[in-house]
Design a protein around this motif. Structure first.
Motif, short mmCIF file in Angstrom:
data_model
loop_
_atom_site.label_atom_id
_atom_site.label_comp_id
_atom_site.label_asym_id
_atom_site.label_seq_id
_atom_site.Cartn_x
_atom_site.Cartn_y
_atom_site.Cartn_z
N SER A 114 16.59 -33.40 -24.95
CA SER A 114 17.49 -33.82 -23.98
C SER A 114 16.61 -33.93 -22.74
O SER A 114 16.80 -34.77 -21.93
CB SER A 114 18.75 -32.91 -23.71
OG SER A 114 19.47 -33.12 -24.70
N VAL A 115 15.62 -33.08 -22.44
CA VAL A 115 14.79 -33.36 -21.30
C VAL A 115 14.16 -34.59 -21.34
O VAL A 115 13.76 -35.14 -20.37
CB VAL A 115 13.99 -31.79 -21.19
CG1 VAL A 115 12.91 -32.24 -19.74
CG2 VAL A 115 14.78 -30.93 -20.60
N ILE A 116 13.40 -34.75 -22.55
CA ILE A 116 12.71 -36.04 -22.68
C ILE A 116 13.59 -37.15 -22.45
O ILE A 116 13.39 -38.14 -21.76
CB ILE A 116 12.42 -36.10 -24.09
CG1 ILE A 116 11.31 -34.90 -24.43
CG2 ILE A 116 11.65 -37.67 -24.54
CD1 ILE A 116 10.72 -34.91 -26.17
N ILE A 172 6.82 -36.71 -13.87
CA ILE A 172 7.61 -36.43 -12.73
C ILE A 172 8.97 -36.32 -13.08
O ILE A 172 9.96 -35.52 -12.84
CB ILE A 172 7.34 -37.46 -11.53
CG1 ILE A 172 5.96 -37.06 -11.30
CG2 ILE A 172 8.35 -37.16 -10.45
CD1 ILE A 172 5.32 -38.08 -9.94
N SER A 173 9.31 -37.29 -13.83
CA SER A 173 10.95 -37.64 -14.09
C SER A 173 11.43 -36.44 -15.06
O SER A 173 12.41 -35.90 -14.80
CB SER A 173 11.19 -38.80 -14.96
OG SER A 173 10.64 -40.11 -14.21
N ILE A 174 10.38 -35.95 -16.04
CA ILE A 174 10.79 -34.83 -16.82
C ILE A 174 10.96 -33.28 -16.04
O ILE A 174 11.96 -32.59 -16.13
CB ILE A 174 9.85 -34.49 -17.98
CG1 ILE A 174 9.93 -35.58 -19.09
CG2 ILE A 174 9.98 -33.02 -18.45
CD1 ILE A 174 8.84 -35.52 -20.00
N ALA A 231 25.28 -36.31 -20.15
CA ALA A 231 25.02 -35.98 -21.48
C ALA A 231 23.83 -35.31 -21.83
O ALA A 231 24.03 -34.26 -22.80
CB ALA A 231 25.29 -37.18 -22.64
N MET A 232 22.91 -35.64 -21.22
CA MET A 232 21.57 -34.88 -21.62
C MET A 232 21.23 -33.45 -20.97
O MET A 232 20.94 -32.60 -21.64
CB MET A 232 20.37 -35.91 -21.16
CG MET A 232 20.33 -37.39 -21.61
SD MET A 232 19.48 -38.39 -20.49
CE MET A 232 20.11 -39.84 -21.16
N MET A 233 22.20 -33.36 -19.64
CA MET A 233 21.99 -32.05 -19.13
C MET A 233 22.82 -30.91 -19.86
O MET A 233 22.36 -29.84 -19.96
CB MET A 233 22.21 -31.95 -17.61
CG MET A 233 21.21 -32.84 -16.95
SD MET A 233 21.56 -33.11 -15.10
CE MET A 233 20.18 -33.58 -14.35
N SER A 234 23.74 -31.30 -20.50
CA SER A 234 24.94 -30.35 -20.95
C SER A 234 24.14 -29.75 -22.31
O SER A 234 24.14 -28.76 -22.34
CB SER A 234 26.05 -31.07 -21.43
OG SER A 234 25.92 -32.36 -22.15
N VAL A 292 6.05 -34.00 -26.04
CA VAL A 292 6.68 -34.87 -27.27
C VAL A 292 7.25 -36.00 -26.51
O VAL A 292 7.73 -35.87 -25.50
CB VAL A 292 7.78 -33.91 -27.81
CG1 VAL A 292 8.43 -34.64 -29.03
CG2 VAL A 292 7.08 -32.57 -28.28
N ASP A 293 6.90 -37.08 -27.26
CA ASP A 293 7.57 -38.51 -26.71
C ASP A 293 8.66 -39.17 -26.98
O ASP A 293 9.04 -40.48 -26.87
CB ASP A 293 6.27 -39.45 -26.42
CG ASP A 293 5.58 -39.81 -27.99
OD1 ASP A 293 6.30 -39.28 -28.43
OD2 ASP A 293 4.82 -40.62 -27.92
N ASP A 294 9.23 -38.75 -28.13
CA ASP A 294 10.40 -39.47 -28.83
C ASP A 294 11.81 -38.62 -29.24
O ASP A 294 11.62 -37.50 -30.00
CB ASP A 294 9.99 -40.00 -30.34
CG ASP A 294 10.93 -40.87 -31.03
OD1 ASP A 294 11.94 -40.22 -31.51
OD2 ASP A 294 10.86 -42.00 -30.94
N VAL A 295 12.79 -38.91 -28.51
CA VAL A 295 14.19 -37.94 -28.55
C VAL A 295 14.59 -37.82 -30.12
O VAL A 295 14.60 -36.81 -30.66
CB VAL A 295 15.04 -38.48 -27.68
CG1 VAL A 295 14.65 -38.53 -26.22
CG2 VAL A 295 15.32 -40.02 -27.96
N LEU A 296 14.52 -38.85 -30.93
CA LEU A 296 15.10 -38.74 -32.25
C LEU A 296 14.06 -37.75 -33.11
O LEU A 296 14.54 -37.03 -33.94
CB LEU A 296 15.35 -40.04 -32.81
CG LEU A 296 16.53 -40.82 -32.45
CD1 LEU A 296 16.57 -42.24 -33.11
CD2 LEU A 296 17.75 -40.04 -32.64
N ASN A 297 12.66 -38.02 -33.00
CA ASN A 297 11.96 -37.25 -33.81
C ASN A 297 12.05 -35.86 -33.33
O ASN A 297 11.82 -34.78 -33.95
CB ASN A 297 10.45 -37.91 -33.52
CG ASN A 297 10.10 -38.94 -34.30
OD1 ASN A 297 11.00 -39.33 -35.13
ND2 ASN A 297 9.00 -39.60 -33.88
#
Length: 462
Positions: free
Chosen positions: A133-135, A151-153, A316-319, A370-375
Motif C-alpha cells: 500500500s505504501v508503494i 519522495i512520494s513514498i 484505501a491505501m492508507m487503511s 520494491v516497485d510493483d504492488v501486485l508482486n
C-alpha cells in the motif's frame, strides 16, 4: 492542480488529527491493540472493509480491469469471500479466546516454540503487505503531483506511520471510518460514473471493447483458482484481519457487520474492474498498466474533483498500510520481544508506540526497493499461506499434529515459496502450490514420525 494538492493536504492533516485523537483514547495495552474490544456494527464494518481493500486492491484491480476486463474483479472477490467465511464461521471461537495474535492460537495448541516460529512468518507477511500500500501511495502521488517516487513514498507513507504509531487501533479505527466513506464516495459515486460518461455510456463501453472484456473468466481459471488459494485463505489467517475481529463488541457484530464488509469487497472489485475497462477505452496506449488508475484520474476529472478521488485512493491505501503496520508491531510486542524479557510482556503503551514506529520505518525501507504492488502483495500472501495455513488447520482439526511438524511445515513452506518465487518470478502460480505441497508433506510426515518415536520410547520405558 493547486486545488487538488490542497484537498490532499487537508485529507492528510485530518488523518493526523484523528491519529492524535486516537492517542488520547488509547490509554491501555488493550485499547492500543484491539480498541478495547468494544466496536459496534458501524465501526466494525467500516474498519474491516477498509483494512482489506487497500492499495493493491484499488490500483491492482484497475490494472487488471485495464488488461483483462471485467474478470479483474476476482482479486477483490477472493478477498471478500475470505472475509465472509471468517466472520461467519471463525469469528465466534476467536472472540472467546480473547487473544491478540494469530500465533497465540498455535502456542495454545502446540508450544511456545511454535508461536515464535510462526511470529517470524507473520511479521514478514505484515511488512510486505504494508509495503504494497505504501508503494501504491507513492505511485499515485508520483503520477499526479509529478514528484519523485521516493519522495512520494516517504511523504505519503510517513503520514501513515505517524498516526499508526501514536494511537494504535483507536487511531486506525477512526481513520478507517473516514477512509471508508471517502473511498466509497470517490470511486463508486464519482470516478466510475464520470468515466462511463466520458466513454459515452455503457453501450459505447460494450461497443469499443472486445467481447472478451465482458467474460468473467477471461483472466483464466488457473488465475482465479490461485487468487482464491492465496487471498481467500490469506484473509482467513492474516494477523491484520484477525486483529480487527478481536475489536468486535460481540459475536453478532462480527457475523453481521463482517459479512457486509465481505460483500462490499466484491462490489468494490467490480467497480475497480469497470474503471480499468473505461481507462482502456480512453487511454488505449498506456506504457505501463500499473499506472492505469492514476492516469484515468488525471485525464478524466476536473480540478478539485480530482483531488477528492485522489484522497479516496489514498484512503484505501492508507487503511491497509496502517493495519499491516500495527499487525507487525503487535506480533513483535506479543510474540517476539517477550523472548528477550524472560517471558515478560510489554504492558506500557509507550513501548507499543515505539515498536509500531520501528515497523513503519522498516516498511518505508521495503517500499523504496520494491516497485510493483501486485508482486509485493503476492509475495506477502505466498509467505503467509505457504507457511501458516497447514499448521493452523492442523491445530484445529488433526489431533496427531505435533510441535516439530508445525515448525517444519512453517519453515519449509516459506522457504519453498521463496525458492519458487526466485526461480519462476513473483507473479507465477507455482510458488503457492509448491509451498503448500511442501508444508503439507512435512507437517504430516514429521508429526507422524514424532508420534511413532514417542510410542516407541513409551514401549521401551514400560
Amino acid at each position: 492542480m493547486v486545488l487538488d494538492i490542497s484537498v490532499v493536504v487537508i485529507y492528510a492533516a485530518a488523518m493526523l488529527l484523528l491519529g492524535w485523537y486516537g492517542m488520547r483514547r488509547a490509554k491501555t495495552q488493550e485499547d492500543f491493540l484491539v480498541a478495547g474490544r468494544n466496536l459496534g456494527p458501524g465501526l466494525y464494518m467500516g474498519t474491516m472493509a477498509a483494512t482489506v481493500i487497500g492499495g493493491a486492491s484499488t490500483v491492482g484491480t484497475v490494472r487488471l480491469g485495464y488488461v483483462y476486463g471485467i474478470s479483474g474483479l476476482w482479486l477483490c472477490a477472493a478477498l471478500g469471500a475470505g472475509l465472509l467465511v471468517l466472520n461467519l464461521f471463525l469469528a465466534k471461537p476467536l472472540l472467546r479466546l480473547r487473544i491478540c495474535t494469530v500465533t497465540q492460537v498455535l502456542e495454545r495448541r502446540y508450544s511456545a516454540r511454535t508461536q515464535q516460529a510462526s511470529a517470524l512468518v507473520m511479521l514478514a507477511y505484515a511488512l510486505m503487505l504494508a509495503a504494497t500500500s505504501v508503494i501504491a501511495i507513492g505511485t499515485v502521488m508520483q503520477v499526479l503531483f509529478d514528484l519523485p517516487l521516493w519522495i512520494s513514498i516517504l511523504v505519503g507513507g510517513g503520514v501513515v506511520v505517524i498516526y499508526s504509531a501514536v494511537g494504535g487501533m483507536w487511531s486506525l479505527t477512526l481513520t478507517d471510518i473516514v477512509q471508508f466513506v471517502i473511498k466509497t464516495a470517490g470511486l463508486m459515486l464519482i470516478l466510475l460514473p464520470i468515466c462511463l460518461y466520458r466513454v459515452g455510456g455503457w453501450d459505447q463501453l460494450v461497443a469499443r471493447l472486445p467481447a472478451s472484456s465482458f467474460d468473467v473468466t477471461y483472466i483464466g481459471w488457473d488465475t482465479i483458482a490461485t487468487y482464491f488459494v492465496i487471498y481467500f485463505f490469506g484473509i482467513m489467517i492474516g494477523q491484520d484481519v484477525w486483529q480487527r475481529v478481536f475489536t468486535a463488541r460481540s459475536e453478532r457484530v462480527a457475523a453481521v457487520a463482517g459479512s457486509l464488509a465481505g460483500l462490499y469487497c466484491v462490489v468494490y472489485g467490480l467497480v475497480g474492474a469497470l474503471v480499468g475497462m473505461a481507462a482502456r477505452v480512453l487511454l488505449p496506449e498506456l506504457d505501463n498498466p500499473n499506472n492505469a488508475f492514476a492516469a484515468i484520474v488525471q485525464a478524466s476529472l476536473p480540478d478539485g474533483v480530482r483531488g477528492l478521488v485522489i484522497a479516496a485512493a489514498l484512503a484505501a491505501m492508507m487503511s491497509t498500510a496502517s493495519a499491516a503496520m500495527l499487525a507487525g508491531s503487535t506480533v513483535l510486542a506479543e510474540d517476539l520481544v517477550p523472548l528477550l524479557r524472560q517471558g515478560k510482556p510489554l504492558a506500557d503503551v509507550r513501548w507499543h508506540r515505539l515498536l509500531t514506529l520501528l515497523v513503519g520505518l522498516a516498511v518505508l525501507g521495503i517500499a523504496l526497493v520494491v516497485d510493483d504492488v501486485l508482486n509485493a502483495l503476492t509475495t506477502a500472501y505466498n509467505l503467509l499461506v505457504g507457511g501458516m495455513l497447514v499448521p493452523l488447520i492442523g491445530a484445529i482439526y488433526w489431533r496427531r499434529a505435533t510441535t516439530a511438524g508445525a515448525i517444519a511445515s512453517m519453515l519449509l513452506g516459506c522457504a519453498t515459496a521463496v525458492v519458487f518465487m526466485v526461480r519462476d518470478g513473483l507473479a507465477a502460480n507455482t510458488p503457492i502450490y509448491a509451498s503448500l505441497a511442501m508444508s503439507t508433506a512435512s507437517f504430516i510426515l514429521i508429526s507422524l514420525a514424532q508420534r511413532s518415536q514417542q510410542r516407541s520410547l513409551s514401549g521401551i520405558q514400560s
